[in-house]
Design a protein around this motif. Sequence first.
Motif, PDB file in Angstrom:
ATOM      1  N   GLU A   9      31.064  23.050  30.134  1.00  0.00           N
ATOM      2  CA  GLU A   9      29.878  22.760  29.324  1.00  0.00           C
ATOM      3  C   GLU A   9      29.890  21.303  28.868  1.00  0.00           C
ATOM      4  OE1 GLU A   9      27.178  24.612  28.791  1.00  0.00           O
ATOM      5  OE2 GLU A   9      28.112  26.078  30.139  1.00  0.00           O
ATOM      6  N   HIS A  10      31.048  20.786  28.512  1.00  0.00           N
ATOM      7  CA  HIS A  10      31.164  19.390  28.086  1.00  0.00           C
ATOM      8  C   HIS A  10      30.805  18.453  29.240  1.00  0.00           C
ATOM      9  CE1 HIS A  10      32.505  15.826  26.026  1.00  0.00           C
ATOM     10  NE2 HIS A  10      33.336  15.552  27.044  1.00  0.00           N
ATOM     11  N   VAL A  11      31.324  18.740  30.417  1.00  0.00           N
ATOM     12  CA  VAL A  11      31.031  17.912  31.592  1.00  0.00           C
ATOM     13  C   VAL A  11      29.535  17.957  31.908  1.00  0.00           C
ATOM     14  CG1 VAL A  11      31.403  17.697  34.083  1.00  0.00           C
ATOM     15  CG2 VAL A  11      33.347  18.067  32.558  1.00  0.00           C
ATOM     16  N   LYS A  12      28.933  19.128  31.819  1.00  0.00           N
ATOM     17  CA  LYS A  12      27.491  19.261  32.061  1.00  0.00           C
ATOM     18  C   LYS A  12      26.693  18.435  31.049  1.00  0.00           C
ATOM     19  CE  LYS A  12      27.314  23.824  34.192  1.00  0.00           C
ATOM     20  NZ  LYS A  12      26.852  25.226  34.034  1.00  0.00           N
ATOM     21  N   GLY A  13      27.115  18.476  29.792  1.00  0.00           N
ATOM     22  CA  GLY A  13      26.420  17.701  28.757  1.00  0.00           C
ATOM     23  C   GLY A  13      26.533  16.204  28.997  1.00  0.00           C
ATOM     24  N   VAL A  14      27.716  15.749  29.373  1.00  0.00           N
ATOM     25  CA  VAL A  14      27.919  14.328  29.647  1.00  0.00           C
ATOM     26  C   VAL A  14      27.090  13.915  30.858  1.00  0.00           C
ATOM     27  CG1 VAL A  14      29.616  12.620  30.398  1.00  0.00           C
ATOM     28  CG2 VAL A  14      30.190  14.229  28.571  1.00  0.00           C
ATOM     29  N   ALA A  15      27.088  14.739  31.899  1.00  0.00           N
ATOM     30  CA  ALA A  15      26.308  14.429  33.104  1.00  0.00           C
ATOM     31  C   ALA A  15      24.813  14.380  32.780  1.00  0.00           C
ATOM     32  CB  ALA A  15      26.586  15.463  34.187  1.00  0.00           C
ATOM     33  N   ARG A  16      24.357  15.311  31.958  1.00  0.00           N
ATOM     34  CA  ARG A  16      22.942  15.350  31.571  1.00  0.00           C
ATOM     35  C   ARG A  16      22.556  14.072  30.816  1.00  0.00           C
ATOM     36  NH1 ARG A  16      22.905  20.148  29.178  1.00  0.00           N
ATOM     37  NH2 ARG A  16      22.487  21.161  31.155  1.00  0.00           N
ATOM     38  N   GLU A  17      23.423  13.636  29.888  1.00  0.00           N
ATOM     39  CA  GLU A  17      23.162  12.393  29.154  1.00  0.00           C
ATOM     40  C   GLU A  17      23.140  11.191  30.085  1.00  0.00           C
ATOM     41  OE1 GLU A  17      25.597  11.630  25.755  1.00  0.00           O
ATOM     42  OE2 GLU A  17      25.568  13.741  25.162  1.00  0.00           O
ATOM     43  N   LEU A  18      24.057  11.167  31.034  1.00  0.00           N
ATOM     44  CA  LEU A  18      24.119  10.069  31.996  1.00  0.00           C
ATOM     45  C   LEU A  18      22.848  10.004  32.838  1.00  0.00           C
ATOM     46  CD1 LEU A  18      25.859   7.809  33.228  1.00  0.00           C
ATOM     47  CD2 LEU A  18      26.724   9.502  34.844  1.00  0.00           C
ATOM     48  N   VAL A  19      22.383  11.143  33.299  1.00  0.00           N
ATOM     49  CA  VAL A  19      21.158  11.186  34.099  1.00  0.00           C
ATOM     50  C   VAL A  19      19.951  10.780  33.254  1.00  0.00           C
ATOM     51  CG1 VAL A  19      19.568  12.740  35.307  1.00  0.00           C
ATOM     52  CG2 VAL A  19      22.018  12.856  35.764  1.00  0.00           C
ATOM     53  N   ASN A  20      19.888  11.243  32.019  1.00  0.00           N
ATOM     54  CA  ASN A  20      18.773  10.869  31.143  1.00  0.00           C
ATOM     55  C   ASN A  20      18.768   9.361  30.865  1.00  0.00           C
ATOM     56  OD1 ASN A  20      17.706  13.430  30.926  1.00  0.00           O
ATOM     57  ND2 ASN A  20      18.848  13.931  29.078  1.00  0.00           N
ATOM     58  N   ASP A  21      19.951   8.790  30.622  1.00  0.00           N
ATOM     59  CA  ASP A  21      20.036   7.345  30.386  1.00  0.00           C
ATOM     60  C   ASP A  21      19.608   6.567  31.624  1.00  0.00           C
ATOM     61  OD1 ASP A  21      20.915   7.821  27.846  1.00  0.00           O
ATOM     62  OD2 ASP A  21      23.042   7.412  28.283  1.00  0.00           O
ATOM     63  N   ALA A  22      20.050   7.009  32.796  1.00  0.00           N
ATOM     64  CA  ALA A  22      19.678   6.332  34.039  1.00  0.00           C
ATOM     65  C   ALA A  22      18.174   6.428  34.279  1.00  0.00           C
ATOM     66  CB  ALA A  22      20.444   6.928  35.213  1.00  0.00           C
ATOM     67  N   THR A  23      17.597   7.575  34.012  1.00  0.00           N
ATOM     68  CA  THR A  23      16.158   7.762  34.195  1.00  0.00           C
ATOM     69  C   THR A  23      15.371   6.868  33.246  1.00  0.00           C
ATOM     70  OG1 THR A  23      16.560  10.055  34.815  1.00  0.00           O
ATOM     71  CG2 THR A  23      14.310   9.479  34.233  1.00  0.00           C
ATOM     72  N   ASP A  24      15.791   6.795  32.005  1.00  0.00           N
ATOM     73  CA  ASP A  24      15.122   5.924  31.034  1.00  0.00           C
ATOM     74  C   ASP A  24      15.224   4.461  31.458  1.00  0.00           C
ATOM     75  OD1 ASP A  24      14.454   8.117  29.510  1.00  0.00           O
ATOM     76  OD2 ASP A  24      16.118   7.856  28.086  1.00  0.00           O
ATOM     77  N   SER A  25      16.404   4.077  31.930  1.00  0.00           N
ATOM     78  CA  SER A  25      16.596   2.701  32.373  1.00  0.00           C
ATOM     79  C   SER A  25      15.709   2.378  33.573  1.00  0.00           C
ATOM     80  CB  SER A  25      18.069   2.483  32.729  1.00  0.00           C
ATOM     81  OG  SER A  25      18.261   1.192  33.221  1.00  0.00           O
ATOM     82  N   LEU A  26      15.608   3.283  34.524  1.00  0.00           N
ATOM     83  CA  LEU A  26      14.737   3.072  35.686  1.00  0.00           C
ATOM     84  C   LEU A  26      13.270   2.993  35.285  1.00  0.00           C
ATOM     85  CD1 LEU A  26      16.369   5.355  38.383  1.00  0.00           C
ATOM     86  CD2 LEU A  26      16.152   2.882  38.450  1.00  0.00           C
ATOM     87  N   ALA A  27      12.856   3.848  34.371  1.00  0.00           N
ATOM     88  CA  ALA A  27      11.465   3.825  33.928  1.00  0.00           C
ATOM     89  C   ALA A  27      11.137   2.506  33.233  1.00  0.00           C
ATOM     90  CB  ALA A  27      11.191   5.004  32.993  1.00  0.00           C
ATOM     91  N   THR A  28      12.044   2.033  32.403  1.00  0.00           N
ATOM     92  CA  THR A  28      11.841   0.749  31.718  1.00  0.00           C
ATOM     93  C   THR A  28      11.782  -0.383  32.740  1.00  0.00           C
ATOM     94  OG1 THR A  28      12.992   1.566  29.770  1.00  0.00           O
ATOM     95  CG2 THR A  28      12.767  -0.814  29.984  1.00  0.00           C
ATOM     96  N   GLY A  29      12.683  -0.376  33.686  1.00  0.00           N
ATOM     97  CA  GLY A  29      12.691  -1.399  34.725  1.00  0.00           C
ATOM     98  C   GLY A  29      11.419  -1.383  35.555  1.00  0.00           C
ATOM     99  N   ALA A  30      10.931  -0.200  35.876  1.00  0.00           N
ATOM    100  CA  ALA A  30       9.700  -0.092  36.657  1.00  0.00           C
ATOM    101  C   ALA A  30       8.506  -0.643  35.883  1.00  0.00           C
ATOM    102  CB  ALA A  30       9.453   1.361  37.045  1.00  0.00           C
ATOM    103  N   ARG A  31       8.437  -0.355  34.585  1.00  0.00           N
ATOM    104  CA  ARG A  31       7.346  -0.891  33.766  1.00  0.00           C
ATOM    105  C   ARG A  31       7.403  -2.411  33.710  1.00  0.00           C
ATOM    106  NH1 ARG A  31       8.201   3.792  30.769  1.00  0.00           N
ATOM    107  NH2 ARG A  31       9.761   2.804  29.460  1.00  0.00           N
ATOM    108  N   GLU A  32       8.604  -2.957  33.523  1.00  0.00           N
ATOM    109  CA  GLU A  32       8.746  -4.414  33.470  1.00  0.00           C
ATOM    110  C   GLU A  32       8.397  -5.043  34.812  1.00  0.00           C
ATOM    111  OE1 GLU A  32      12.724  -5.122  32.175  1.00  0.00           O
ATOM    112  OE2 GLU A  32      12.319  -4.444  30.128  1.00  0.00           O
ATOM    113  N   PHE A  33       8.796  -4.410  35.903  1.00  0.00           N
ATOM    114  CA  PHE A  33       8.478  -4.905  37.235  1.00  0.00           C
ATOM    115  C   PHE A  33       6.974  -4.936  37.448  1.00  0.00           C
ATOM    116  CE2 PHE A  33       7.518  -4.215  41.702  1.00  0.00           C
ATOM    117  CZ  PHE A  33       8.298  -5.193  42.318  1.00  0.00           C
TER     118      PHE A  33
END
Length: 78
Positions: A9-33
Amino acid sequence: MSETTKSTEHVKGVARELVNDATDSLATGAREFKDHYVSEPAKDLFGLAKDYAKEKPEVAAVWAFGLGLIVGWKIKPW
């Protein structure tokens, strides 16, 4: 709960946070682009064309006529 279940469960939570952070970063980058590479150059080109037309209206009118003639010829209905 067993240790294995807690660890999973801990690994799943960490992975979920990592994916959410990456998605947010990509969305921000796409808007700036989009803002920097799509919107700004289009505004600049339109502004340059307007300035050129103000400085040399005869040349701009000939270009507009020529482009209109070519576009009209290409989309003629017959």
